[in-house]
Scaffold this motif. Structure first.
Motif, PDB file in Angstrom:
ATOM      1  N   LEU A 317       0.815  -1.213   0.000  1.00 16.61           N
ATOM      2  CA  LEU A 317       0.000   0.000   0.000  1.00 16.61           C
ATOM      3  C   LEU A 317       0.852   1.267   0.000  1.00 16.61           C
ATOM      4  CD1 LEU A 317      -2.824  -1.049   2.483  1.00 16.61           C
ATOM      5  CD2 LEU A 317      -3.138  -0.417   0.084  1.00 16.61           C
ATOM      6  N   MET A 318       1.897   1.290   0.807  1.00 18.26           N
ATOM      7  CA  MET A 318       2.738   2.481   0.868  1.00 18.26           C
ATOM      8  C   MET A 318       3.399   2.743  -0.482  1.00 18.26           C
ATOM      9  SD  MET A 318       3.685   4.891   3.060  1.00 18.26           S
ATOM     10  CE  MET A 318       4.051   4.450   4.761  1.00 18.26           C
ATOM     11  N   SER A 319       3.839   1.707  -1.131  1.00 11.50           N
ATOM     12  CA  SER A 319       4.493   1.854  -2.429  1.00 11.50           C
ATOM     13  C   SER A 319       3.536   2.416  -3.472  1.00 11.50           C
ATOM     14  CB  SER A 319       5.041   0.503  -2.892  1.00 11.50           C
ATOM     15  OG  SER A 319       5.570   0.581  -4.197  1.00 11.50           O
ATOM     16  N   GLU A 320       2.323   1.864  -3.541  1.00 14.52           N
ATOM     17  CA  GLU A 320       1.394   2.252  -4.594  1.00 14.52           C
ATOM     18  C   GLU A 320       0.692   3.581  -4.306  1.00 14.52           C
ATOM     19  OE1 GLU A 320       1.002   0.817  -7.477  1.00 14.52           O
ATOM     20  OE2 GLU A 320       2.420  -0.794  -7.016  1.00 14.52           O
ATOM     21  N   VAL A 321       0.379   3.839  -3.047  1.00 14.19           N
ATOM     22  CA  VAL A 321      -0.438   5.018  -2.728  1.00 14.19           C
ATOM     23  C   VAL A 321       0.422   6.248  -2.433  1.00 14.19           C
ATOM     24  CG1 VAL A 321      -2.254   5.926  -1.224  1.00 14.19           C
ATOM     25  CG2 VAL A 321      -2.249   3.506  -1.845  1.00 14.19           C
ATOM     26  N   ARG A 322       1.506   6.063  -1.704  1.00 14.47           N
ATOM     27  CA  ARG A 322       2.361   7.220  -1.392  1.00 14.47           C
ATOM     28  C   ARG A 322       3.526   7.377  -2.368  1.00 14.47           C
ATOM     29  NH1 ARG A 322       5.437   9.712   3.911  1.00 14.47           N
ATOM     30  NH2 ARG A 322       7.107  10.674   2.702  1.00 14.47           N
ATOM     31  N   GLU A 323       4.348   6.322  -2.464  1.00 14.09           N
ATOM     32  CA  GLU A 323       5.609   6.483  -3.178  1.00 14.09           C
ATOM     33  C   GLU A 323       5.415   6.716  -4.673  1.00 14.09           C
ATOM     34  OE1 GLU A 323       8.477   3.408  -2.078  1.00 14.09           O
ATOM     35  OE2 GLU A 323       7.367   3.121  -0.212  1.00 14.09           O
ATOM     36  N   GLU A 360     -10.894   3.818  -4.239  1.00 11.19           N
ATOM     37  CA  GLU A 360     -10.986   2.769  -5.253  1.00 11.19           C
ATOM     38  C   GLU A 360      -9.623   2.132  -5.512  1.00 11.19           C
ATOM     39  OE1 GLU A 360     -12.727   4.817  -8.526  1.00 11.19           O
ATOM     40  OE2 GLU A 360     -14.716   4.943  -7.590  1.00 11.19           O
ATOM     41  N   LEU A 361      -8.558   2.938  -5.474  1.00 10.09           N
ATOM     42  CA  LEU A 361      -7.217   2.402  -5.667  1.00 10.09           C
ATOM     43  C   LEU A 361      -6.862   1.438  -4.542  1.00 10.09           C
ATOM     44  CD1 LEU A 361      -4.382   2.335  -6.972  1.00 10.09           C
ATOM     45  CD2 LEU A 361      -3.830   4.368  -5.606  1.00 10.09           C
ATOM     46  N   VAL A 362      -7.127   1.833  -3.302  1.00 10.16           N
ATOM     47  CA  VAL A 362      -6.832   0.964  -2.164  1.00 10.16           C
ATOM     48  C   VAL A 362      -7.627  -0.335  -2.267  1.00 10.16           C
ATOM     49  CG1 VAL A 362      -7.058   0.726   0.341  1.00 10.16           C
ATOM     50  CG2 VAL A 362      -6.145   2.844  -0.629  1.00 10.16           C
ATOM     51  N   GLN A 363      -8.891  -0.234  -2.611  1.00  9.61           N
ATOM     52  CA  GLN A 363      -9.716  -1.430  -2.737  1.00  9.61           C
ATOM     53  C   GLN A 363      -9.172  -2.368  -3.811  1.00  9.61           C
ATOM     54  OE1 GLN A 363     -13.400   0.772  -3.318  1.00  9.61           O
ATOM     55  NE2 GLN A 363     -14.173   0.081  -1.321  1.00  9.61           N
ATOM     56  N   GLN A 364      -8.679  -1.807  -4.915  1.00 11.23           N
ATOM     57  CA  GLN A 364      -8.132  -2.635  -5.991  1.00 11.23           C
ATOM     58  C   GLN A 364      -6.821  -3.295  -5.553  1.00 11.23           C
ATOM     59  OE1 GLN A 364      -9.616  -3.404  -8.994  1.00 11.23           O
ATOM     60  NE2 GLN A 364      -7.961  -4.918  -9.000  1.00 11.23           N
ATOM     61  N   ILE A 365      -6.007  -2.560  -4.815  1.00 12.28           N
ATOM     62  CA  ILE A 365      -4.760  -3.137  -4.312  1.00 12.28           C
ATOM     63  C   ILE A 365      -5.057  -4.327  -3.398  1.00 12.28           C
ATOM     64  CG2 ILE A 365      -2.763  -2.692  -2.819  1.00 12.28           C
ATOM     65  CD1 ILE A 365      -2.852   0.216  -3.872  1.00 12.28           C
TER      66      ILE A 365
END
Length: 476
Positions: A317-323, A360-365
Protein backbone atom coordinates in the motif's frame (compact mmCIF):
# COMPACT_ATOMS: atom_id res chain seq x y z
CA UNK A 1 16.44 -5.15 7.14
CA UNK A 2 15.55 -1.73 8.44
CA UNK A 3 17.79 1.26 7.87
CA UNK A 4 18.72 1.97 11.50
CA UNK A 5 20.06 -1.56 11.84
CA UNK A 6 21.96 -1.24 8.57
CA UNK A 7 23.44 2.10 9.63
CA UNK A 8 24.51 0.63 12.96
CA UNK A 9 26.16 -2.29 11.21
CA UNK A 10 27.94 -0.08 8.69
CA UNK A 11 29.06 2.26 11.49
CA UNK A 12 30.46 -0.64 13.46
CA UNK A 13 32.33 -1.95 10.44
CA UNK A 14 33.78 1.49 9.69
CA UNK A 15 35.09 1.77 13.24
CA UNK A 16 36.67 -1.66 13.04
CA UNK A 17 38.25 -0.94 9.69
CA UNK A 18 39.78 2.29 10.95
CA UNK A 19 41.49 0.22 13.65
CA UNK A 20 42.76 -2.61 11.50
CA UNK A 21 41.72 -2.88 7.87
CA UNK A 22 43.72 -6.03 7.25
CA UNK A 23 42.27 -7.89 10.22
CA UNK A 24 38.67 -6.96 9.45
CA UNK A 25 38.69 -7.61 5.70
CA UNK A 26 36.81 -10.94 6.08
CA UNK A 27 33.87 -9.03 7.64
CA UNK A 28 33.42 -7.11 4.40
CA UNK A 29 33.21 -10.36 2.49
CA UNK A 30 30.46 -11.68 4.77
CA UNK A 31 28.38 -8.50 5.14
CA UNK A 32 25.60 -9.98 3.00
CA UNK A 33 25.53 -13.04 5.21
CA UNK A 34 25.38 -10.91 8.35
CA UNK A 35 22.43 -8.91 6.94
CA UNK A 36 20.51 -12.13 6.36
CA UNK A 37 21.05 -13.53 9.84
CA UNK A 38 18.42 -13.19 12.55
CA UNK A 39 19.75 -11.18 15.51
CA UNK A 40 20.13 -13.04 18.76
CA UNK A 41 17.27 -12.55 21.16
CA UNK A 42 16.72 -13.18 24.83
CA UNK A 43 15.47 -16.67 25.62
CA UNK A 44 12.83 -16.59 28.36
CA UNK A 45 12.55 -19.18 31.10
CA UNK A 46 8.92 -18.60 32.06
CA UNK A 47 7.47 -20.06 35.24
CA UNK A 48 3.69 -20.31 35.58
CA UNK A 49 1.41 -21.09 38.53
CA UNK A 50 -1.88 -20.08 40.14
CA UNK A 51 -2.23 -18.39 43.53
CA UNK A 52 -4.44 -19.75 46.28
CA UNK A 53 -7.05 -17.11 45.41
CA UNK A 54 -7.07 -18.08 41.72
CA UNK A 55 -4.85 -15.45 40.07
CA UNK A 56 -2.73 -16.74 37.19
CA UNK A 57 0.97 -15.89 37.53
CA UNK A 58 3.81 -15.78 34.99
CA UNK A 59 7.34 -15.06 36.20
CA UNK A 60 10.74 -14.51 34.57
CA UNK A 61 13.88 -14.03 36.65
CA UNK A 62 16.21 -11.29 35.39
CA UNK A 63 19.02 -10.35 37.74
CA UNK A 64 20.87 -7.93 35.45
CA UNK A 65 19.40 -4.90 37.23
CA UNK A 66 18.37 -4.54 40.92
CA UNK A 67 14.70 -3.93 40.10
CA UNK A 68 11.53 -5.69 39.02
CA UNK A 69 8.33 -5.04 37.09
CA UNK A 70 4.90 -6.17 38.26
CA UNK A 71 1.93 -6.05 35.88
CA UNK A 72 -1.66 -6.95 36.73
CA UNK A 73 -4.03 -7.58 33.84
CA UNK A 74 -7.77 -7.91 34.41
CA UNK A 75 -10.68 -8.71 32.10
CA UNK A 76 -11.98 -5.29 33.10
CA UNK A 77 -11.90 -3.26 29.90
CA UNK A 78 -14.78 -1.50 28.19
CA UNK A 79 -16.08 -4.82 26.84
CA UNK A 80 -17.25 -5.45 30.43
CA UNK A 81 -19.03 -2.07 30.75
CA UNK A 82 -22.47 -3.59 30.20
CA UNK A 83 -25.04 -0.82 29.79
CA UNK A 84 -22.76 1.84 31.27
CA UNK A 85 -20.12 2.80 28.66
CA UNK A 86 -17.01 4.19 30.34
CA UNK A 87 -17.49 2.33 33.63
CA UNK A 88 -14.36 0.20 33.24
CA UNK A 89 -12.13 3.13 32.34
CA UNK A 90 -13.38 5.34 35.18
CA UNK A 91 -12.95 2.50 37.69
CA UNK A 92 -9.37 2.01 36.57
CA UNK A 93 -8.65 5.76 36.66
CA UNK A 94 -9.92 5.92 40.26
CA UNK A 95 -7.64 3.17 41.64
CA UNK A 96 -4.87 5.49 42.81
CA UNK A 97 -7.15 8.34 43.95
CA UNK A 98 -7.42 7.09 47.51
CA UNK A 99 -6.90 4.23 49.96
CA UNK A 100 -7.49 4.07 53.70
CA UNK A 101 -5.50 6.88 55.30
CA UNK A 102 -4.04 8.21 52.01
CA UNK A 103 -5.37 10.56 49.35
CA UNK A 104 -4.14 10.76 45.75
CA UNK A 105 -1.26 13.05 46.69
CA UNK A 106 -0.09 10.84 49.54
CA UNK A 107 -0.19 7.79 47.27
CA UNK A 108 1.90 9.55 44.63
CA UNK A 109 4.39 10.70 47.26
CA UNK A 110 4.52 7.20 48.72
CA UNK A 111 5.59 5.63 45.40
CA UNK A 112 7.95 8.50 44.62
CA UNK A 113 9.62 8.29 48.02
CA UNK A 114 10.38 4.62 47.40
CA UNK A 115 11.73 5.27 43.93
CA UNK A 116 8.82 3.23 42.55
CA UNK A 117 6.53 3.94 39.62
CA UNK A 118 2.80 3.15 39.43
CA UNK A 119 0.88 2.99 36.16
CA UNK A 120 -2.63 2.08 35.05
CA UNK A 121 -4.82 2.02 31.95
CA UNK A 122 -8.02 0.56 30.51
CA UNK A 123 -8.74 -0.64 26.98
CA UNK A 124 -11.31 -2.73 25.09
CA UNK A 125 -10.46 -6.18 26.49
CA UNK A 126 -8.44 -5.40 29.57
CA UNK A 127 -7.45 -3.04 32.34
CA UNK A 128 -3.94 -2.99 33.78
CA UNK A 129 -2.04 -1.75 36.80
CA UNK A 130 1.75 -1.76 36.90
CA UNK A 131 4.53 -1.31 39.42
CA UNK A 132 8.25 -0.83 38.87
CA UNK A 133 10.39 -0.93 41.98
CA UNK A 134 13.87 -1.56 43.24
CA UNK A 135 14.25 -5.14 44.42
CA UNK A 136 16.00 -4.43 47.73
CA UNK A 137 13.63 -5.47 50.55
CA UNK A 138 13.59 -1.98 52.10
CA UNK A 139 12.11 -0.63 48.85
CA UNK A 140 10.34 -3.67 47.46
CA UNK A 141 8.20 -4.57 50.46
CA UNK A 142 6.57 -1.17 51.10
CA UNK A 143 6.14 -0.61 47.35
CA UNK A 144 4.28 -3.92 46.93
CA UNK A 145 2.20 -3.17 50.02
CA UNK A 146 1.12 0.23 48.71
CA UNK A 147 0.47 -1.22 45.26
CA UNK A 148 -1.68 -3.97 46.76
CA UNK A 149 -3.77 -1.42 48.65
CA UNK A 150 -4.21 0.80 45.60
CA UNK A 151 -5.35 -2.00 43.30
CA UNK A 152 -7.19 -4.13 45.84
CA UNK A 153 -8.76 -1.64 48.27
CA UNK A 154 -9.39 1.74 46.60
CA UNK A 155 -11.79 4.08 48.44
CA UNK A 156 -13.14 5.91 45.36
CA UNK A 157 -13.33 9.46 46.78
CA UNK A 158 -16.35 11.42 45.51
CA UNK A 159 -14.24 14.52 44.83
CA UNK A 160 -11.92 12.53 42.57
CA UNK A 161 -14.85 11.05 40.66
CA UNK A 162 -16.17 14.54 39.94
CA UNK A 163 -12.75 15.72 38.75
CA UNK A 164 -12.18 12.73 36.46
CA UNK A 165 -15.66 13.09 34.98
CA UNK A 166 -15.02 16.76 34.22
CA UNK A 167 -11.71 15.94 32.55
CA UNK A 168 -13.34 13.32 30.34
CA UNK A 169 -16.28 15.56 29.48
CA UNK A 170 -13.87 18.28 28.40
CA UNK A 171 -12.09 15.79 26.14
CA UNK A 172 -15.42 14.81 24.57
CA UNK A 173 -15.90 18.40 23.43
CA UNK A 174 -12.55 18.30 21.68
CA UNK A 175 -13.29 14.95 20.02
CA UNK A 176 -16.34 16.31 18.20
CA UNK A 177 -13.89 18.47 16.23
CA UNK A 178 -11.51 15.59 15.53
CA UNK A 179 -12.23 13.89 12.18
CA UNK A 180 -9.99 10.96 13.09
CA UNK A 181 -12.09 10.18 16.15
CA UNK A 182 -15.34 10.61 14.22
CA UNK A 183 -14.07 8.14 11.64
CA UNK A 184 -12.88 5.54 14.17
CA UNK A 185 -16.09 5.74 16.21
CA UNK A 186 -18.34 5.40 13.16
CA UNK A 187 -16.19 2.52 11.93
CA UNK A 188 -16.51 0.70 15.27
CA UNK A 189 -20.27 1.16 15.28
CA UNK A 190 -20.67 -0.08 11.71
CA UNK A 191 -18.36 -3.02 12.29
CA UNK A 192 -19.67 -4.14 15.68
CA UNK A 193 -23.26 -2.95 15.93
CA UNK A 194 -24.57 -3.88 19.41
CA UNK A 195 -21.39 -5.74 20.43
CA UNK A 196 -19.42 -4.38 23.43
CA UNK A 197 -16.52 -3.45 21.15
CA UNK A 198 -18.69 -0.84 19.44
CA UNK A 199 -18.54 1.91 22.06
CA UNK A 200 -15.41 3.92 22.95
CA UNK A 201 -13.55 2.83 26.07
CA UNK A 202 -14.19 6.16 27.80
CA UNK A 203 -17.93 6.08 27.08
CA UNK A 204 -19.92 9.14 26.12
CA UNK A 205 -21.18 12.27 27.83
CA UNK A 206 -24.54 10.77 28.76
CA UNK A 207 -23.23 7.50 30.23
CA UNK A 208 -20.36 9.21 32.01
CA UNK A 209 -22.55 11.65 33.90
CA UNK A 210 -24.61 8.81 35.32
CA UNK A 211 -21.72 6.80 36.81
CA UNK A 212 -21.82 6.81 40.61
CA UNK A 213 -19.67 5.47 43.43
CA UNK A 214 -21.80 2.37 43.97
CA UNK A 215 -21.34 1.34 40.35
CA UNK A 216 -17.57 1.79 40.65
CA UNK A 217 -17.40 -0.31 43.80
CA UNK A 218 -19.55 -3.05 42.29
CA UNK A 219 -17.48 -3.13 39.10
CA UNK A 220 -14.25 -3.27 41.07
CA UNK A 221 -15.51 -6.14 43.24
CA UNK A 222 -16.54 -8.11 40.17
CA UNK A 223 -13.84 -7.29 37.60
CA UNK A 224 -10.81 -6.81 39.85
CA UNK A 225 -11.30 -10.15 41.58
CA UNK A 226 -8.29 -12.39 42.03
CA UNK A 227 -9.74 -15.07 39.77
CA UNK A 228 -10.04 -12.47 36.99
CA UNK A 229 -6.38 -11.39 37.27
CA UNK A 230 -3.13 -12.26 35.54
CA UNK A 231 0.02 -11.36 37.49
CA UNK A 232 3.23 -10.91 35.50
CA UNK A 233 6.51 -10.56 37.40
CA UNK A 234 9.86 -9.89 35.75
CA UNK A 235 13.15 -8.91 37.35
CA UNK A 236 15.58 -9.33 40.20
CA UNK A 237 13.53 -11.74 42.30
CA UNK A 238 13.97 -15.30 43.45
CA UNK A 239 11.19 -17.78 42.81
CA UNK A 240 10.36 -17.68 46.51
CA UNK A 241 10.09 -13.88 46.49
CA UNK A 242 7.93 -13.95 43.35
CA UNK A 243 5.55 -16.46 44.95
CA UNK A 244 5.29 -14.30 48.06
CA UNK A 245 4.55 -11.13 46.05
CA UNK A 246 1.95 -12.90 43.95
CA UNK A 247 0.17 -14.24 47.03
CA UNK A 248 0.28 -10.84 48.74
CA UNK A 249 -1.19 -9.02 45.75
CA UNK A 250 -3.74 -11.76 45.06
CA UNK A 251 -4.96 -11.80 48.67
CA UNK A 252 -5.44 -8.02 48.61
CA UNK A 253 -7.84 -8.25 45.66
CA UNK A 254 -11.56 -8.96 45.99
CA UNK A 255 -12.10 -12.69 46.00
CA UNK A 256 -14.05 -14.04 43.05
CA UNK A 257 -13.89 -15.95 39.75
CA UNK A 258 -12.82 -14.97 36.25
CA UNK A 259 -15.45 -13.18 34.18
CA UNK A 260 -16.76 -14.98 31.10
CA UNK A 261 -15.23 -13.80 27.82
CA UNK A 262 -17.24 -11.53 25.56
CA UNK A 263 -19.25 -13.18 22.80
CA UNK A 264 -18.42 -13.04 19.12
CA UNK A 265 -19.83 -10.15 17.03
CA UNK A 266 -22.27 -10.62 14.18
CA UNK A 267 -20.95 -10.22 10.65
CA UNK A 268 -21.58 -6.60 9.61
CA UNK A 269 -23.22 -5.47 6.40
CA UNK A 270 -20.64 -4.06 3.97
CA UNK A 271 -20.98 -0.56 2.56
CA UNK A 272 -19.78 3.03 2.64
CA UNK A 273 -20.68 5.56 5.34
CA UNK A 274 -19.73 9.21 4.79
CA UNK A 275 -19.55 11.85 7.51
CA UNK A 276 -19.45 15.44 6.32
CA UNK A 277 -16.62 17.45 7.85
CA UNK A 278 -15.01 20.74 6.74
CA UNK A 279 -11.40 19.90 5.91
CA UNK A 280 -8.80 19.80 3.16
CA UNK A 281 -8.32 16.08 3.74
CA UNK A 282 -10.58 13.06 3.94
CA UNK A 283 -10.07 10.28 6.48
CA UNK A 284 -10.57 6.78 5.08
CA UNK A 285 -11.14 3.66 7.17
CA UNK A 286 -11.66 0.34 5.41
CA UNK A 287 -11.95 -2.99 7.14
CA UNK A 288 -13.73 -6.06 8.40
CA UNK A 289 -13.93 -8.39 11.37
CA UNK A 290 -10.54 -9.97 11.93
CA UNK A 291 -9.31 -12.57 14.39
CA UNK A 292 -9.08 -13.61 18.02
CA UNK A 293 -5.70 -13.36 19.74
CA UNK A 294 -5.29 -17.13 19.88
CA UNK A 295 -6.04 -17.71 16.18
CA UNK A 296 -3.96 -20.64 14.88
CA UNK A 297 -2.98 -18.69 11.72
CA UNK A 298 -1.94 -15.60 13.69
CA UNK A 299 1.63 -15.68 12.37
CA UNK A 300 0.56 -15.94 8.72
CA UNK A 301 -1.98 -13.15 9.10
CA UNK A 302 0.49 -10.88 10.88
CA UNK A 303 3.01 -11.42 8.10
CA UNK A 304 0.39 -10.94 5.40
CA UNK A 305 -0.88 -7.69 6.89
CA UNK A 306 2.66 -6.36 7.36
CA UNK A 307 3.45 -6.94 3.69
CA UNK A 308 0.20 -5.32 2.60
CA UNK A 309 0.48 -2.24 4.79
CA UNK A 310 2.54 -2.61 7.95
CA UNK A 311 3.21 1.13 8.07
CA UNK A 312 6.79 1.22 6.81
CA UNK A 313 8.14 2.04 3.37
CA UNK A 314 8.17 -0.84 0.94
CA UNK A 315 4.76 -2.28 1.82
CA UNK A 316 2.32 -2.84 -1.02
CA UNK A 317 0.00 0.00 0.00
CA UNK A 318 2.74 2.48 0.87
CA UNK A 319 4.49 1.85 -2.43
CA UNK A 320 1.39 2.25 -4.59
CA UNK A 321 -0.44 5.02 -2.73
CA UNK A 322 2.36 7.22 -1.39
CA UNK A 323 5.61 6.48 -3.18
CA UNK A 324 4.23 6.21 -6.72
CA UNK A 325 1.38 8.74 -6.52
CA UNK A 326 1.96 11.01 -3.52
CA UNK A 327 -1.64 10.60 -2.33
CA UNK A 328 -1.02 10.24 1.39
CA UNK A 329 1.53 10.83 4.13
CA UNK A 330 1.12 7.27 5.32
CA UNK A 331 -1.18 4.27 4.99
CA UNK A 332 -1.51 1.40 7.46
CA UNK A 333 -3.17 -2.02 7.33
CA UNK A 334 -3.29 -4.52 10.16
CA UNK A 335 -5.17 -6.96 12.36
CA UNK A 336 -5.92 -6.03 15.96
CA UNK A 337 -6.29 -9.47 17.50
CA UNK A 338 -8.52 -9.46 20.59
CA UNK A 339 -10.48 -11.74 22.91
CA UNK A 340 -13.33 -11.81 20.39
CA UNK A 341 -12.79 -10.98 16.72
CA UNK A 342 -10.85 -7.75 16.61
CA UNK A 343 -10.85 -5.49 13.54
CA UNK A 344 -8.82 -5.65 10.38
CA UNK A 345 -8.31 -2.01 9.41
CA UNK A 346 -6.78 0.02 6.60
CA UNK A 347 -6.41 3.68 7.51
CA UNK A 348 -5.15 6.76 5.68
CA UNK A 349 -5.81 10.41 4.92
CA UNK A 350 -5.77 11.90 1.45
CA UNK A 351 -6.69 15.05 -0.44
CA UNK A 352 -10.44 15.57 -0.32
CA UNK A 353 -10.65 16.14 -4.08
CA UNK A 354 -9.00 12.75 -4.73
CA UNK A 355 -10.63 10.74 -1.95
CA UNK A 356 -12.94 8.66 -4.15
CA UNK A 357 -10.17 7.66 -6.53
CA UNK A 358 -7.86 6.88 -3.62
CA UNK A 359 -10.51 4.68 -2.00
CA UNK A 360 -10.99 2.77 -5.25
CA UNK A 361 -7.22 2.40 -5.67
CA UNK A 362 -6.83 0.96 -2.16
CA UNK A 363 -9.72 -1.43 -2.74
CA UNK A 364 -8.13 -2.64 -5.99
CA UNK A 365 -4.76 -3.14 -4.31
CA UNK A 366 -6.45 -5.28 -1.65
CA UNK A 367 -8.28 -7.33 -4.30
CA UNK A 368 -5.06 -7.93 -6.21
CA UNK A 369 -3.18 -8.84 -3.05
CA UNK A 370 -5.80 -11.36 -1.93
CA UNK A 371 -5.85 -12.90 -5.39
CA UNK A 372 -2.12 -13.24 -5.95
CA UNK A 373 -0.68 -12.89 -2.45
CA UNK A 374 2.79 -11.62 -1.66
CA UNK A 375 5.72 -12.17 -3.94
CA UNK A 376 8.61 -14.26 -2.73
CA UNK A 377 10.73 -11.11 -2.49
CA UNK A 378 8.12 -9.35 -0.37
CA UNK A 379 7.92 -12.34 1.95
CA UNK A 380 11.70 -12.64 2.26
CA UNK A 381 12.01 -8.92 3.06
CA UNK A 382 9.25 -9.16 5.67
CA UNK A 383 10.92 -12.14 7.33
CA UNK A 384 14.19 -10.24 7.63
CA UNK A 385 12.39 -7.20 9.01
CA UNK A 386 10.68 -9.36 11.64
CA UNK A 387 13.95 -11.03 12.56
CA UNK A 388 15.46 -7.61 13.12
CA UNK A 389 12.63 -6.23 15.21
CA UNK A 390 11.69 -9.36 17.16
CA UNK A 391 14.38 -8.96 19.86
CA UNK A 392 12.70 -5.70 20.90
CA UNK A 393 9.72 -7.72 22.12
CA UNK A 394 11.77 -8.88 25.10
CA UNK A 395 14.53 -6.28 25.26
CA UNK A 396 13.46 -4.87 28.65
CA UNK A 397 11.79 -6.16 31.79
CA UNK A 398 8.75 -3.97 31.13
CA UNK A 399 8.43 -5.34 27.59
CA UNK A 400 8.65 -8.90 28.90
CA UNK A 401 6.03 -8.16 31.57
CA UNK A 402 3.72 -6.87 28.85
CA UNK A 403 4.25 -10.04 26.81
CA UNK A 404 3.62 -12.24 29.85
CA UNK A 405 0.45 -10.32 30.70
CA UNK A 406 -0.90 -10.86 27.19
CA UNK A 407 0.09 -14.52 27.17
CA UNK A 408 -1.73 -15.10 30.45
CA UNK A 409 -4.77 -13.03 29.53
CA UNK A 410 -5.29 -14.70 26.15
CA UNK A 411 -4.31 -18.18 27.38
CA UNK A 412 -1.37 -18.48 25.00
CA UNK A 413 1.25 -21.21 25.49
CA UNK A 414 4.50 -20.36 27.28
CA UNK A 415 6.32 -21.06 24.03
CA UNK A 416 4.22 -18.50 22.14
CA UNK A 417 7.03 -16.06 21.31
CA UNK A 418 9.37 -18.77 20.04
CA UNK A 419 6.53 -20.50 18.18
CA UNK A 420 5.50 -17.23 16.52
CA UNK A 421 9.02 -16.55 15.30
CA UNK A 422 9.57 -20.07 14.02
CA UNK A 423 6.19 -20.19 12.28
CA UNK A 424 6.77 -16.77 10.70
CA UNK A 425 10.18 -17.69 9.32
CA UNK A 426 8.82 -20.95 7.84
CA UNK A 427 5.89 -19.36 5.98
CA UNK A 428 5.41 -19.74 2.24
CA UNK A 429 3.68 -17.28 -0.06
CA UNK A 430 0.84 -19.77 -0.53
CA UNK A 431 0.27 -20.04 3.23
CA UNK A 432 0.11 -16.27 3.63
CA UNK A 433 -2.32 -15.93 0.73
CA UNK A 434 -4.55 -18.73 2.02
CA UNK A 435 -4.67 -17.26 5.53
CA UNK A 436 -5.55 -13.77 4.29
CA UNK A 437 -8.31 -15.12 2.04
CA UNK A 438 -9.70 -17.26 4.85
CA UNK A 439 -10.49 -14.11 6.85
CA UNK A 440 -10.90 -11.28 4.34
CA UNK A 441 -13.13 -10.60 1.34
CA UNK A 442 -12.42 -7.35 -0.50
CA UNK A 443 -16.05 -7.08 -1.62
CA UNK A 444 -17.49 -7.29 1.91
CA UNK A 445 -15.65 -4.57 3.79
CA UNK A 446 -16.98 -1.68 5.85
CA UNK A 447 -15.87 1.76 4.66
CA UNK A 448 -16.07 5.06 6.57
CA UNK A 449 -15.03 8.40 5.09
CA UNK A 450 -14.89 11.71 6.97
CA UNK A 451 -14.33 14.90 5.01
CA UNK A 452 -15.98 17.46 2.72
CA UNK A 453 -18.08 16.73 -0.35
CA UNK A 454 -16.09 18.36 -3.17
CA UNK A 455 -15.68 17.79 -6.94
CA UNK A 456 -13.35 14.89 -7.53
CA UNK A 457 -10.15 14.93 -9.58
CA UNK A 458 -8.53 11.97 -11.35
CA UNK A 459 -5.59 10.28 -9.73
CA UNK A 460 -2.11 10.77 -11.15
CA UNK A 461 -0.54 7.87 -13.00
CA UNK A 462 2.01 5.88 -11.00
CA UNK A 463 5.59 7.07 -11.38
CA UNK A 464 8.89 6.92 -9.59
CA UNK A 465 8.76 10.72 -9.29
CA UNK A 466 5.23 11.88 -8.36
CA UNK A 467 4.35 15.38 -9.56
CA UNK A 468 2.93 16.22 -6.13
CA UNK A 469 4.79 15.29 -2.96
CA UNK A 470 2.97 13.30 -0.28
CA UNK A 471 0.66 15.22 1.98
CA UNK A 472 2.19 16.84 5.02
CA UNK A 473 1.51 15.89 8.61
CA UNK A 474 -1.95 14.26 8.84
CA UNK A 475 -4.80 16.22 10.31
CA UNK A 476 -6.02 15.11 13.73
Amino acid sequence: MNKPTLRAMVGGLALALSTSAMAEAPQLETLAQVSQAAPAHRALDIQRWTTAAGARVLFVQAHELPMFDLRLTFAAGSSQDGKVPGLGLVTNAMLNEGVAGKDVQAIAQGFEGLGADFGNGAYKDMAVATLRSLSAPAKREPAVQLFSEVVGRPTFPASSLARIKNQLLASFEFRTQNPGFLASQAFAQKLYGDHPYAHPSDGDAKSLQGIDLQQLKAFHKRAYAAGNAVIALVGDLTAEQAHAIAEQVSNALPQGPALPPVGEPAVPAPGVTHIEFPSKQTHLLIGALGIQRDAPDFAALSMGADILGGGSFGTRLMSEVREKRGLTYGVYAGFTAMQAQGPFTISLQTRAEQSQGTLELVQQIVRDYLQSGPTQQELDDAKRELAGSFPLSNASNAAIAGQLGAMGFYNLPLSFLEDFMQQSQALTTAQVREAMNAHLDASKMVVVTVGPTVPQQPLPAPTDNPAEPPLGVPEH
